[in-house]
Enzyme design. Sequence first.
Site, PDB file in Angstrom:
ATOM      1  CB  SER A  17     -53.069  -5.369 -16.288  1.00 31.85           C
ATOM      2  OG  SER A  17     -53.319  -6.179 -15.145  1.00 31.85           O
ATOM      3  N   GLY A  18     -54.036  -3.180 -13.856  1.00 29.28           N
ATOM      4  CA  GLY A  18     -55.199  -2.716 -13.113  1.00 29.28           C
ATOM      5  C   GLY A  18     -55.858  -3.787 -12.272  1.00 29.28           C
ATOM      6  CB  THR A  44     -49.071 -13.842  -1.179  1.00 32.13           C
ATOM      7  OG1 THR A  44     -49.083 -13.173  -2.447  1.00 32.13           O
ATOM      8  CG2 THR A  44     -50.452 -14.421  -0.889  1.00 32.13           C
ATOM      9  CB  ALA A  45     -45.619  -9.227  -1.367  1.00 28.91           C
ATOM     10  CG  HIS A  59     -47.988  -1.938  -3.574  1.00 30.77           C
ATOM     11  ND1 HIS A  59     -47.811  -3.198  -4.100  1.00 30.77           N
ATOM     12  CD2 HIS A  59     -47.628  -1.075  -4.545  1.00 30.77           C
ATOM     13  CE1 HIS A  59     -47.349  -3.099  -5.333  1.00 30.77           C
ATOM     14  NE2 HIS A  59     -47.226  -1.822  -5.624  1.00 30.77           N
ATOM     15  NE  ARG A  63     -53.607  -2.924   0.626  1.00 35.24           N
ATOM     16  CZ  ARG A  63     -52.370  -3.380   0.411  1.00 35.24           C
ATOM     17  NH1 ARG A  63     -51.910  -3.528  -0.816  1.00 35.24           N
ATOM     18  NH2 ARG A  63     -51.582  -3.697   1.415  1.00 35.24           N
ATOM     19  NE  ARG A  66     -55.452   2.465  -4.831  1.00 34.40           N
ATOM     20  CZ  ARG A  66     -54.120   2.365  -4.937  1.00 34.40           C
ATOM     21  NH1 ARG A  66     -53.393   3.411  -5.297  1.00 34.40           N
ATOM     22  NH2 ARG A  66     -53.505   1.226  -4.693  1.00 34.40           N
TER      23      ARG A  66
END
Length: 198
Positions: A17-18, A44-45, A59, A63, A66
Amino acid sequence: MNAPVARSELILGGQKSGKSRRAELLARQWLQAAPAHRALLIATAQPWDDEMRARIARHQHDRAARVPGLATLEEPRDLTAVIARHSTPHTLLVVDCLTLWLTNWAMPAGADTLNSEQKEALERDWQAQSALFFVAIERAPGPVVLVGNEIGLGVIPMGREVRAFVDALGLLNQQAAQACQRVTLMAAGLPLTLKEIG
């Protein structure tokens, strides 16, 4: 999607969803606002399987591209201690995400082998940890951004355990919303402000 960084913000939304992008945007704004500012993502993953390991690596790579100044710390369970240790007036913390944090407590590895006493002890530990977590949010000297899933909008799950998890996550989200100055719901990459204090 630009918004000033709140002292505390809960970002909720469905899958893709963003939510995380908004948290990253807030971290980038924070880092750009002053040379002394720092930002830390508390992930937390847990890498339970190959697919999850690949997802986490992707990710991390995306990240870093970005938001280069956003450091990462992995902590699946003891968020209270991490917030107490790392929050400063110049450090923005991003917790991504509350849903996996709850999963790590409610459905830890080997949970299916626990007896009823062990399950009750685990539930007591979770209740204590979540209570301390919200105290840590309130006492944090710097801004805190919480990311979580809104999963209560679909059909009612068939299984008892899944229904219990959906209920527990709904209660956790309500507590987080009450604790935070701003609450944002993300849908299709667009933010909707549900709560804004000061």
